[in-house]
Design a protein around this motif. Structure first.
Motif, PDB file in Angstrom:
ATOM      1  N   ALA A 217     -48.889  44.612 -61.315  1.00 23.69           N
ATOM      2  CA  ALA A 217     -50.208  44.146 -61.335  1.00 23.69           C
ATOM      3  C   ALA A 217     -51.201  43.842 -60.765  1.00 23.69           C
ATOM      4  CB  ALA A 217     -49.969  44.118 -63.444  1.00 23.69           C
ATOM      5  N   ALA A 218     -50.793  42.051 -60.194  1.00 28.51           N
ATOM      6  CA  ALA A 218     -51.759  41.555 -59.818  1.00 28.51           C
ATOM      7  C   ALA A 218     -51.386  42.105 -58.496  1.00 28.51           C
ATOM      8  CB  ALA A 218     -50.850  40.007 -60.152  1.00 28.51           C
ATOM      9  N   LEU A 219     -50.443  42.055 -57.307  1.00 26.48           N
ATOM     10  CA  LEU A 219     -50.626  42.629 -56.513  1.00 26.48           C
ATOM     11  C   LEU A 219     -51.637  43.497 -56.160  1.00 26.48           C
ATOM     12  CD1 LEU A 219     -49.184  42.403 -53.522  1.00 26.48           C
ATOM     13  CD2 LEU A 219     -47.099  43.589 -54.075  1.00 26.48           C
ATOM     14  N   VAL A 220     -51.106  44.727 -56.934  1.00 29.38           N
ATOM     15  CA  VAL A 220     -52.617  45.509 -56.742  1.00 29.38           C
ATOM     16  C   VAL A 220     -53.391  44.913 -56.617  1.00 29.38           C
ATOM     17  CG1 VAL A 220     -53.315  47.271 -57.539  1.00 29.38           C
ATOM     18  CG2 VAL A 220     -50.893  47.731 -57.627  1.00 29.38           C
ATOM     19  N   LEU A 221     -54.223  44.091 -57.284  1.00 28.68           N
ATOM     20  CA  LEU A 221     -55.834  43.892 -57.641  1.00 28.68           C
ATOM     21  C   LEU A 221     -55.894  43.034 -56.206  1.00 28.68           C
ATOM     22  CD1 LEU A 221     -56.017  42.236 -60.597  1.00 28.68           C
ATOM     23  CD2 LEU A 221     -57.069  44.466 -59.847  1.00 28.68           C
ATOM     24  N   ALA A 222     -55.111  41.927 -55.510  1.00 26.53           N
ATOM     25  CA  ALA A 222     -54.537  41.677 -54.512  1.00 26.53           C
ATOM     26  C   ALA A 222     -55.008  42.837 -53.208  1.00 26.53           C
ATOM     27  CB  ALA A 222     -53.716  40.597 -54.080  1.00 26.53           C
ATOM     28  N   LEU A 223     -54.503  43.612 -52.666  1.00 26.89           N
ATOM     29  CA  LEU A 223     -54.289  44.328 -52.119  1.00 26.89           C
ATOM     30  C   LEU A 223     -56.017  44.910 -52.137  1.00 26.89           C
ATOM     31  CD1 LEU A 223     -50.647  46.018 -52.624  1.00 26.89           C
ATOM     32  CD2 LEU A 223     -51.403  45.589 -50.383  1.00 26.89           C
ATOM     33  N   CYS A 224     -56.596  45.399 -53.346  1.00 27.22           N
ATOM     34  CA  CYS A 224     -58.077  46.453 -53.145  1.00 27.22           C
ATOM     35  C   CYS A 224     -58.503  44.949 -52.864  1.00 27.22           C
ATOM     36  CB  CYS A 224     -57.840  46.458 -54.987  1.00 27.22           C
ATOM     37  SG  CYS A 224     -57.472  47.680 -55.919  1.00 27.22           S
ATOM     38  N   TRP A 225     -58.511  43.340 -53.443  1.00 26.20           N
ATOM     39  CA  TRP A 225     -59.506  42.838 -52.183  1.00 26.20           C
ATOM     40  C   TRP A 225     -59.443  42.594 -51.337  1.00 26.20           C
ATOM     41  CZ3 TRP A 225     -62.822  38.921 -54.349  1.00 26.20           C
ATOM     42  CH2 TRP A 225     -63.053  37.200 -53.752  1.00 26.20           C
ATOM     43  N   VAL A 226     -58.632  43.065 -50.019  1.00 18.54           N
ATOM     44  CA  VAL A 226     -58.463  43.015 -48.562  1.00 18.54           C
ATOM     45  C   VAL A 226     -58.861  43.807 -48.572  1.00 18.54           C
ATOM     46  CG1 VAL A 226     -56.761  43.430 -47.129  1.00 18.54           C
ATOM     47  CG2 VAL A 226     -56.668  41.406 -48.961  1.00 18.54           C
ATOM     48  N   CYS A 227     -58.634  45.161 -48.890  1.00 15.88           N
ATOM     49  CA  CYS A 227     -59.485  46.409 -49.255  1.00 15.88           C
ATOM     50  C   CYS A 227     -61.093  46.086 -48.522  1.00 15.88           C
ATOM     51  CB  CYS A 227     -58.470  47.543 -49.162  1.00 15.88           C
ATOM     52  SG  CYS A 227     -60.014  49.239 -49.041  1.00 15.88           S
ATOM     53  N   VAL A 228     -61.186  45.534 -49.611  1.00 15.22           N
ATOM     54  CA  VAL A 228     -62.955  45.379 -49.536  1.00 15.22           C
ATOM     55  C   VAL A 228     -63.466  44.200 -48.783  1.00 15.22           C
ATOM     56  CG1 VAL A 228     -62.797  46.750 -51.633  1.00 15.22           C
ATOM     57  CG2 VAL A 228     -62.500  44.954 -51.595  1.00 15.22           C
ATOM     58  N   ALA A 229     -62.700  43.167 -48.188  1.00 16.37           N
ATOM     59  CA  ALA A 229     -62.761  42.021 -47.776  1.00 16.37           C
ATOM     60  C   ALA A 229     -63.965  42.236 -46.904  1.00 16.37           C
ATOM     61  CB  ALA A 229     -61.846  41.626 -47.184  1.00 16.37           C
ATOM     62  N   GLY A 230     -65.259  41.918 -46.987  1.00 17.83           N
ATOM     63  CA  GLY A 230     -66.341  41.196 -46.513  1.00 17.83           C
ATOM     64  C   GLY A 230     -66.446  40.757 -44.996  1.00 17.83           C
ATOM     65  N   SER A 231     -65.551  39.741 -45.373  1.00 14.00           N
ATOM     66  CA  SER A 231     -65.572  38.101 -44.418  1.00 14.00           C
ATOM     67  C   SER A 231     -64.237  38.258 -43.814  1.00 14.00           C
ATOM     68  CB  SER A 231     -66.958  37.007 -45.288  1.00 14.00           C
ATOM     69  OG  SER A 231     -65.604  36.586 -45.685  1.00 14.00           O
ATOM     70  N   ALA A 232     -64.427  36.998 -43.108  1.00 13.02           N
ATOM     71  CA  ALA A 232     -62.460  37.269 -42.135  1.00 13.02           C
ATOM     72  C   ALA A 232     -62.169  35.856 -43.587  1.00 13.02           C
ATOM     73  CB  ALA A 232     -62.830  35.933 -41.289  1.00 13.02           C
ATOM     74  N   ALA A 233     -62.956  34.913 -44.214  1.00 14.17           N
ATOM     75  CA  ALA A 233     -62.582  34.088 -44.786  1.00 14.17           C
ATOM     76  C   ALA A 233     -61.892  34.794 -45.917  1.00 14.17           C
ATOM     77  CB  ALA A 233     -63.777  32.907 -45.474  1.00 14.17           C
ATOM     78  N   ALA A 234     -62.240  35.978 -46.786  1.00 16.27           N
ATOM     79  CA  ALA A 234     -62.211  36.972 -47.925  1.00 16.27           C
ATOM     80  C   ALA A 234     -61.100  37.280 -47.785  1.00 16.27           C
ATOM     81  CB  ALA A 234     -63.901  37.752 -48.205  1.00 16.27           C
ATOM     82  N   MET A 235     -60.962  38.290 -46.315  1.00 20.01           N
ATOM     83  CA  MET A 235     -59.914  38.677 -45.535  1.00 20.01           C
ATOM     84  C   MET A 235     -58.794  37.908 -45.946  1.00 20.01           C
ATOM     85  SD  MET A 235     -57.776  39.330 -42.908  1.00 20.01           S
ATOM     86  CE  MET A 235     -58.649  38.604 -41.658  1.00 20.01           C
TER      87      MET A 235
END
Length: 426
Positions: A72-90
């Motif tokens: 479940a946590a992995l799914v959330l992390a993948l969604c975070w990468v998908c919407v990352a707006g900066s290199a640091a967030a990615m």
């Protein structure tokens, strides 16, 4: 076993989706080609954190609940990468993906190893590792294909949906399980390692400390871990540099075509399954020698890859066969050193793997930026030779008899007895 193999393959794929996308990530976030290897390093740092902090929990908590929570946590992390707006967030998202994807993968392998009998553990680990190899290599194919259709963000969005579906399947199919016995969770191998009384609660801190005790005292883990570090530095060097070779003239391939080269390495899945069988038969050292020699020789055709596509394919086959056969042999020998502690043993071993992969990726991008493909091949060849030389220097120090499950360095008490006998009869 089939479910474990598929789940492990899908989990580990998340750690490797970025490799054929490095040029796209560099362009999107304004990262230089020399520094973009840090994306791979971020996932490998996450892998190390998982091996230290999460994988040992398999010896303490219900594995079913642990895997579902991590998924479940992995799914959330993948969604975070998908919407990352900066290199640091990615980068932060990549670190989390590496951490959770690794935790699930290695937890599943440890689960399979602990369920197998001692006589068939190599075969079972080999079968599970075949799923990992398939996932690792198909990750590049999948990432390349989806990136050409929907961009690199589409890769991580699609993976989030796949992992969510896998979570439903695991929730329905995996049997309910109890947490491992406290005695098992507290058991450690090696000198000075104590065990808590059966049924006593084991703290998380003590569990982590016992993992480091394994690293300090288990000589087979130390030797095979060092080989793994060099071996996966070789692997990381090749796959990280390959995208720059194939995306530039004379090839100028698309992401789909670059990712498809992962299919060539699927032969490594066959090697993984067979190597475990050889280790069960007591032929771990000959298998190691053959795998290391093949891995080293692979760099000869790879050095000609700039001008010869057949040479590149031959090199990939040889490199992947050698790496995967050695990987399974390493794990089988290490797991033979204890009847419990499998999650911690796998976690400790895979720390060497993660460090090697991350170092290989960042070194390859820097060397390629300075010296091109030839420089990357020299780096890979030198690391392969170093692994072969290190193995040769340790054959007399640690000579595993995998068929019996014993090694001359496994139990400190045995070593003390032998030393006393030697002192009496020099």
């Amino acid at each position: 076993m089939l479910l474990f193999a598929c789940a492990s393959g899908l989990s580990v794929a998340n750690v490797y989706y970025a490799q054929p996308l490095l040029d796209a990530l560099a362009a999107d976030f304004g990262i230089s080609l020399a520094a973009v290897g840090a994306v791979i390093t971020a996932t490998q740092v996450g892998s190390v954190l998982a091996l230290v902090l999460l994988v040992p929990l398999g010896d303490m908590l219900s594995r079913r609940g642990l895997m579902l929570g991590q998924l479940a946590a992995l799914v959330l992390a993948l969604c975070w990468v998908c919407v990352a707006g900066s290199a640091a967030a990615m980068m932060a998202g990549m670190l989390a993906v590496g951490m959770l994807g690794t935790a699930m993968t290695q937890g599943l392998i440890a689960y399979a190893a602990s369920a197998a009998s001692e006589q068939e553990r190599g075969r079972v680990v080999g079968a599970a590792q075949s799923g990992v190899v398939g996932g690792l290599l198909m990750a590049r194919v999948f990432a390349g294909l989806v990136a050409d259709l929907a961009g690199w963000r589409g890769v991580y969005a699609a993976s989030a949906a796949i992992m969510l579906a896998l979570g439903v399947l695991l929730w329905r199919a995996l049997p309910k399980s109890r947490a491992p016995a406290a005695a098992d969770a507290a058991t450690t191998t090696g000198a000075g390692a104590g065990a808590a009384a059966a049924g006593a609660a084991v703290s998380y801190t003590a569990l982590l400390a016992s993992s480091f005790a394994l690293l300090r005292h288990n000589r087979v883990l130390q030797v095979r871990g060092a080989i793994a570090l060099l071996m996966f530095a070789v692997f990381g060097t090749f796959w990280s540099a390959l995208v720059f070779l194939l995306s530039a003239p004379p090839y100028a391939y698309s992401h789909t075509a670059i990712g498809a080269f992962g299919l060539v390495g699927l032969a490594g899945a066959l090697a993984a399954a067979r190597a475990g069988h050889w280790a069960d038969q007591g032929r771990a050292q000959p298998a190691s020698a053959a795998a290391l020699a093949l891995m080293t020789a692979a760099w000869l055709p790879l050095a000609m890859a700039q001008h010869s596509l057949p040479a590149l394919i031959i090199g990939i086959l040889a490199l992947d066969l050698g790496v995967q056969a050695l990987h399974v042999t390493n794990q089988t020998l290490i797991l033979r050193t204890a009847k419990t502690d499998h999650s911690r043993l796998i976690g400790a071993y895979m720390m060497f793997y993660a460090l090697g992969s991350g170092a290989g990726a960042i070194a390859a991008t820097h060397v390629h930026a300075m010296a091109g493909w030839n420089g990357a091949c020299l780096l890979g060849g030198a690391l392969s030779l170093a692994a072969l030389a290190f193995w040769a220097s340790t054959t007399k120090v640690a000579s595993p008899d995998c068929k019996s499950g014993r090694t001359n360095l496994e139990w400190p008490d045995q070593i003390n007895v032998l030393q006393q006998q030697r002192d009496k009869n020099p």
